[in-house]
Motif scaffolding. Sequence first.
Motif, PDB file in Angstrom:
ATOM      1  N   LEU A 102      -7.304   9.169  11.219  1.00  0.00           N
ATOM      2  CA  LEU A 102      -6.667   8.152  10.396  1.00  0.00           C
ATOM      3  C   LEU A 102      -6.580   8.686   8.972  1.00  0.00           C
ATOM      4  CD1 LEU A 102      -8.665   6.701  12.629  1.00  0.00           C
ATOM      5  CD2 LEU A 102      -7.930   4.620  11.465  1.00  0.00           C
ATOM      6  N   VAL A 103      -5.377   8.827   8.462  1.00  0.00           N
ATOM      7  CA  VAL A 103      -5.148   9.337   7.113  1.00  0.00           C
ATOM      8  C   VAL A 103      -4.781   8.162   6.213  1.00  0.00           C
ATOM      9  CG1 VAL A 103      -3.837  10.940   5.673  1.00  0.00           C
ATOM     10  CG2 VAL A 103      -4.352  11.530   8.060  1.00  0.00           C
ATOM     11  N   LEU A 134       1.378  13.183   2.972  1.00  0.00           N
ATOM     12  CA  LEU A 134       2.215  14.374   2.840  1.00  0.00           C
ATOM     13  C   LEU A 134       1.399  15.569   2.369  1.00  0.00           C
ATOM     14  CD1 LEU A 134       5.521  12.940   1.338  1.00  0.00           C
ATOM     15  CD2 LEU A 134       4.986  13.463   3.724  1.00  0.00           C
ATOM     16  N   ALA A 135       0.462  15.344   1.449  1.00  0.00           N
ATOM     17  CA  ALA A 135      -0.392  16.438   1.000  1.00  0.00           C
ATOM     18  C   ALA A 135      -1.272  16.939   2.139  1.00  0.00           C
ATOM     19  CB  ALA A 135      -1.254  15.980  -0.173  1.00  0.00           C
ATOM     20  N   TRP A 136      -1.779  16.027   2.952  1.00  0.00           N
ATOM     21  CA  TRP A 136      -2.606  16.418   4.094  1.00  0.00           C
ATOM     22  C   TRP A 136      -1.795  17.233   5.092  1.00  0.00           C
ATOM     23  CZ3 TRP A 136      -2.541  15.049   9.366  1.00  0.00           C
ATOM     24  CH2 TRP A 136      -3.700  15.380  10.078  1.00  0.00           C
ATOM     25  N   LEU A 137      -0.578  16.802   5.377  1.00  0.00           N
ATOM     26  CA  LEU A 137       0.269  17.532   6.308  1.00  0.00           C
ATOM     27  C   LEU A 137       0.616  18.930   5.794  1.00  0.00           C
ATOM     28  CD1 LEU A 137       2.796  14.771   7.460  1.00  0.00           C
ATOM     29  CD2 LEU A 137       1.074  15.900   8.886  1.00  0.00           C
ATOM     30  N   PRO A 167       9.233  17.348   9.029  1.00  0.00           N
ATOM     31  CA  PRO A 167       9.055  18.801   9.114  1.00  0.00           C
ATOM     32  C   PRO A 167       7.600  19.243   9.224  1.00  0.00           C
ATOM     33  CG  PRO A 167      10.647  18.256   7.401  1.00  0.00           C
ATOM     34  CD  PRO A 167      10.003  16.967   7.810  1.00  0.00           C
ATOM     35  N   ALA A 168       6.695  18.553   8.536  1.00  0.00           N
ATOM     36  CA  ALA A 168       5.286  18.948   8.573  1.00  0.00           C
ATOM     37  C   ALA A 168       4.534  18.309   9.728  1.00  0.00           C
ATOM     38  CB  ALA A 168       4.616  18.576   7.253  1.00  0.00           C
ATOM     39  N   LEU A 169       4.999  17.147  10.174  1.00  0.00           N
ATOM     40  CA  LEU A 169       4.297  16.463  11.263  1.00  0.00           C
ATOM     41  C   LEU A 169       4.540  17.115  12.612  1.00  0.00           C
ATOM     42  CD1 LEU A 169       2.753  14.112  12.617  1.00  0.00           C
ATOM     43  CD2 LEU A 169       4.917  12.833  12.591  1.00  0.00           C
TER      44      LEU A 169
END
Length: 215
Positions: A102-103, A134-137, A167-169
């Motif tokens: 969970l983010v 987004l930073a985590w991804l 794109p990052a997910l």
Amino acid sequence: MSKRGRSGARSPAGSAGDASAARGGSGRAPAGKVRIIGGRWRGTRLNVGDAPGLRPTSDRVRETLFNWLQPMLPGARALDLFAGSGALAMEALSRGAAGAVLVERDPALAAELRALAARLPGGEAARVVQADALAWLAQPPAAGEAGFDLAFVDPPFAAGLWDAVWPALLPRLAPSAWLYVEAPLDAALALPAGWTPHREGTTREVRYGVYRRIG
């Protein structure tokens, strides 16, 4: 799920579940509490923090969603990118998912999620990350932060983050992953290539759907 106002589709014909969801009103639960509606933690109440624009998804919409997802949940690994109250990830764990990340960027909400997981039997299956999604991804995935079987993407509506997330997910998802997306009813939402609708529904204010990876 609960969302903040800052950063952070119609059903197939003849679908009774979709029709009942559409009759369910706005898709928003009353502020203060939401509850887990199925599985081993059924009836557990989750706090909805006092944050501007917090938007819990209604019990009716979540019940419809998890009826759709139930066949794939046992043993699945889930990712909730904008966790808020944690209702989606915790519902998945209650109904048989093996683990969930969970983010949540808000420190108070993240602390509430950790406290919730600590008091539930088996709650160690929930790992809470206090970070901007987004930073985590954008970071290289640590152990257990890739290969997810299911992702919940319900960001703050005002931020319009869906296109930025894809794109990052997608590299973090398993080849046969499932994807849940929630957006405003009038949003021009473009799904990433390689995904096909499984089920979709609407309320008076939101559209939501479950999608399967293909190819």
